[in-house]
Design a protein around this motif. Structure first.
Motif, short mmCIF file in Angstrom:
data_model
loop_
_atom_site.label_atom_id
_atom_site.label_comp_id
_atom_site.label_asym_id
_atom_site.label_seq_id
_atom_site.Cartn_x
_atom_site.Cartn_y
_atom_site.Cartn_z
N ALA A 102 0.79 -1.23 0.00
CA ALA A 102 0.00 0.00 0.00
C ALA A 102 0.82 1.29 0.00
O ALA A 102 0.61 2.16 -0.86
N PRO A 103 1.78 1.48 0.92
CA PRO A 103 2.45 2.79 0.98
C PRO A 103 3.27 3.11 -0.27
O PRO A 103 3.52 4.29 -0.54
N TYR A 104 3.67 2.09 -1.00
CA TYR A 104 4.60 2.28 -2.12
C TYR A 104 3.89 2.32 -3.46
O TYR A 104 4.24 3.12 -4.33
N LEU A 105 2.86 1.50 -3.63
CA LEU A 105 2.15 1.46 -4.91
C LEU A 105 1.05 2.52 -5.01
O LEU A 105 0.85 3.12 -6.07
N GLU A 134 -11.61 -12.42 3.05
CA GLU A 134 -12.93 -12.56 3.65
C GLU A 134 -13.83 -11.40 3.26
O GLU A 134 -15.02 -11.59 2.95
N MET A 135 -13.28 -10.19 3.24
CA MET A 135 -14.07 -9.02 2.87
C MET A 135 -14.47 -9.07 1.39
O MET A 135 -15.57 -8.65 1.03
N LEU A 136 -13.60 -9.59 0.54
CA LEU A 136 -13.96 -9.76 -0.87
C LEU A 136 -15.08 -10.77 -1.01
O LEU A 136 -16.04 -10.56 -1.77
N ASN A 137 -14.99 -11.86 -0.28
CA ASN A 137 -16.02 -12.90 -0.34
C ASN A 137 -17.36 -12.38 0.16
O ASN A 137 -18.42 -12.77 -0.37
N ASP A 138 -17.34 -11.49 1.15
CA ASP A 138 -18.57 -10.95 1.73
C ASP A 138 -19.07 -9.71 0.98
O ASP A 138 -19.99 -9.03 1.44
N ASN A 139 -18.44 -9.39 -0.16
CA ASN A 139 -18.84 -8.25 -0.97
C ASN A 139 -18.65 -6.92 -0.24
O ASN A 139 -19.34 -5.95 -0.50
N GLU A 140 -17.69 -6.87 0.66
CA GLU A 140 -17.35 -5.62 1.32
C GLU A 140 -16.25 -4.89 0.54
O GLU A 140 -15.98 -3.71 0.79
N LEU A 141 -15.59 -5.59 -0.37
CA LEU A 141 -14.58 -5.01 -1.25
C LEU A 141 -14.85 -5.47 -2.68
O LEU A 141 -15.45 -6.53 -2.90
N ASP A 142 -14.38 -4.68 -3.65
CA ASP A 142 -14.58 -5.01 -5.06
C ASP A 142 -13.37 -5.70 -5.67
O ASP A 142 -13.51 -6.60 -6.50
N VAL A 143 -12.17 -5.27 -5.31
CA VAL A 143 -10.94 -5.79 -5.92
C VAL A 143 -9.81 -5.68 -4.91
O VAL A 143 -9.81 -4.79 -4.06
N LEU A 144 -8.88 -6.62 -5.00
CA LEU A 144 -7.73 -6.65 -4.09
C LEU A 144 -6.43 -6.50 -4.86
O LEU A 144 -6.32 -6.88 -6.01
N VAL A 145 -5.44 -5.94 -4.18
CA VAL A 145 -4.05 -5.99 -4.64
C VAL A 145 -3.30 -6.83 -3.62
O VAL A 145 -3.15 -6.43 -2.46
N ILE A 146 -2.87 -8.01 -4.05
CA ILE A 146 -2.27 -8.98 -3.12
C ILE A 146 -1.03 -9.61 -3.78
O ILE A 146 -0.78 -9.43 -4.97
N ALA A 147 -0.29 -10.37 -2.98
CA ALA A 147 0.85 -11.12 -3.49
C ALA A 147 0.42 -12.56 -3.75
O ALA A 147 -0.34 -13.15 -2.97
N LEU A 148 0.86 -13.11 -4.86
CA LEU A 148 0.58 -14.51 -5.17
C LEU A 148 1.52 -15.42 -4.38
O LEU A 148 2.61 -15.00 -4.00
N PRO A 149 1.13 -16.65 -4.08
CA PRO A 149 -0.10 -17.31 -4.54
C PRO A 149 -1.32 -16.87 -3.74
O PRO A 149 -1.23 -16.55 -2.56
N PHE A 150 -2.45 -16.86 -4.43
CA PHE A 150 -3.73 -16.51 -3.80
C PHE A 150 -4.81 -17.29 -4.52
O PHE A 150 -5.03 -17.11 -5.71
N GLU A 151 -5.48 -18.18 -3.79
CA GLU A 151 -6.53 -19.00 -4.38
C GLU A 151 -7.77 -18.92 -3.52
O GLU A 151 -7.72 -19.10 -2.31
#
Length: 312
Positions: A102-105, A134-151
């Motif tokens: 977050a702070p860098y991108l 969890e927030m994405l699954n609950d529709n509290e967020l629309d899109v994530l920026v994360i590090a892979l792997p992520f399934e």
């Protein structure tokens, strides 16, 4: 049955307390209790077992709560379709992002996104990967920026860029003049790492196996910025992502040493729900990301494919 009643039973199942569930739903406890009892009467089943000091879903209640959650997701899709049907790039986009990115991108992303989607501000949630998922699954967020792997079931990911890891040491350290090092050399009682729960910590431990050996006395920090400052003060050494070491985060009290190639690295990605109703918003993010000019980020080829195709 109503969507409001569905919200009440979901809140009660999560909170395990009528008072906390009522507070979460911004209603009085009697209002919530009566509504849930009315729903149980309508369905003819007991959704929750009540006891002294506890409330727990019954077996059938657990299944109904999950179905209610899905019903709320579908209802929200209807609202979003109506709201964004005319312009998918109008209105806030709820973006989740992990602490070590977050702070860098974000400053670069926001500058690049403004000309692409000026009417789409970002509502940003900075958190750990598990919480964001969890927030994405609950529709509290629309899109994530994360590090892979992520399934995660029902979630699409798109790789954005790769970012190398670098070794940092304080000025005057015996390694200061090294031009490169191997991951196996990063060891000893002076290594600084993030606290448990951060995916970047796990990636560093995977890349530098000696760090987690019994002989290593690892010291912990709460954030990359804190670790960078502790190293600059002379407390120890660390391994950080390259984006956290370029301007304006470079420090004259630090020496940055690259790894012998191929360097350990992390791959950063976007993640969003399958069937997300604003595919052009995802494509706008991808377009903005492709315009970021930072040597620390090695952008993936074919990052953009034209607006409106991110759901393919």
């Amino acid at each position: 049955m109503t969507l409001t009643e569905f919200r009440y039973i979901i809140a009660l199942a999560q909170e395990g307390s009528f008072s906390r569930a009522a507070e979460r739903c911004s209603v009085s406890q009697p209002t919530l209790s009566v509504a849930i009892a009315r729903l149980e009467d309508e369905l003819g089943v007991l959704l929750f077992e009540r006891g002294k000091g506890f409330v727990s879903p019954t077996d059938v209640g657990t299944r109904i709560v999950e179905q209610a959650r899905q019903a709320l997701l579908e209802a929200d899709k209807v609202r979003q379709l109506a709201h964004y049907g005319r312009d998918q790039l109008a209105g806030p986009l709820r973006l989740g992002i992990i602490h070590t990115i977050a702070p860098y991108l974000l400053p670069q992303l926001i500058c690049a996104l403004r000309p692409v989607a000026p009417a789409m501000p970002l509502a940003i949630e900075e958190n750990m990967t598990a919480n964001l998922a969890e927030m994405l699954n609950d529709n509290e967020l629309d899109v994530l920026v994360i590090a892979l792997p992520f399934e995660q079931n029902g979630v699409v990911t798109r790789a954005i860029y790769d970012e190398d890891f670098k070794i940092i040491v304080p000025r005057g350290h015996p390694w200061e003049q090294r031009t490169s090092m191997s991951p196996e050399e990063v060891t000893g009682a002076e290594v600084l790492l993030l606290k448990a729960g951060n995916c970047f910590r796990d990636q560093v431990l995977g890349a530098c196996p000696q760090v987690s050996s019994p002989e290593s006395g690892v010291r912990l920090g709460h954030s990359i910025g804190t670790i960078r400052s502790m190293v600059a003060s002379g407390l120890g050494i660390s391994v950080l992502p390259e984006g956290a070491l370029t301007h304006p985060y470079s420090n004259e009290l630090l020496s940055v040493i690259p790894f012998i190639g191929p360097s350990p690295a992390r791959r950063i990605a976007l993640a969003w729900r399958t069937g997300f109703v604003r595919p052009k918003a995802i494509d706008a993010l991808l377009l903005a990301l492709s315009r970021i000019d930072n040597p620390a980020y090695r952008m993936q080829p074919g990052l953009i494919r034209g607006l409106g195709t991110a759901d393919a």
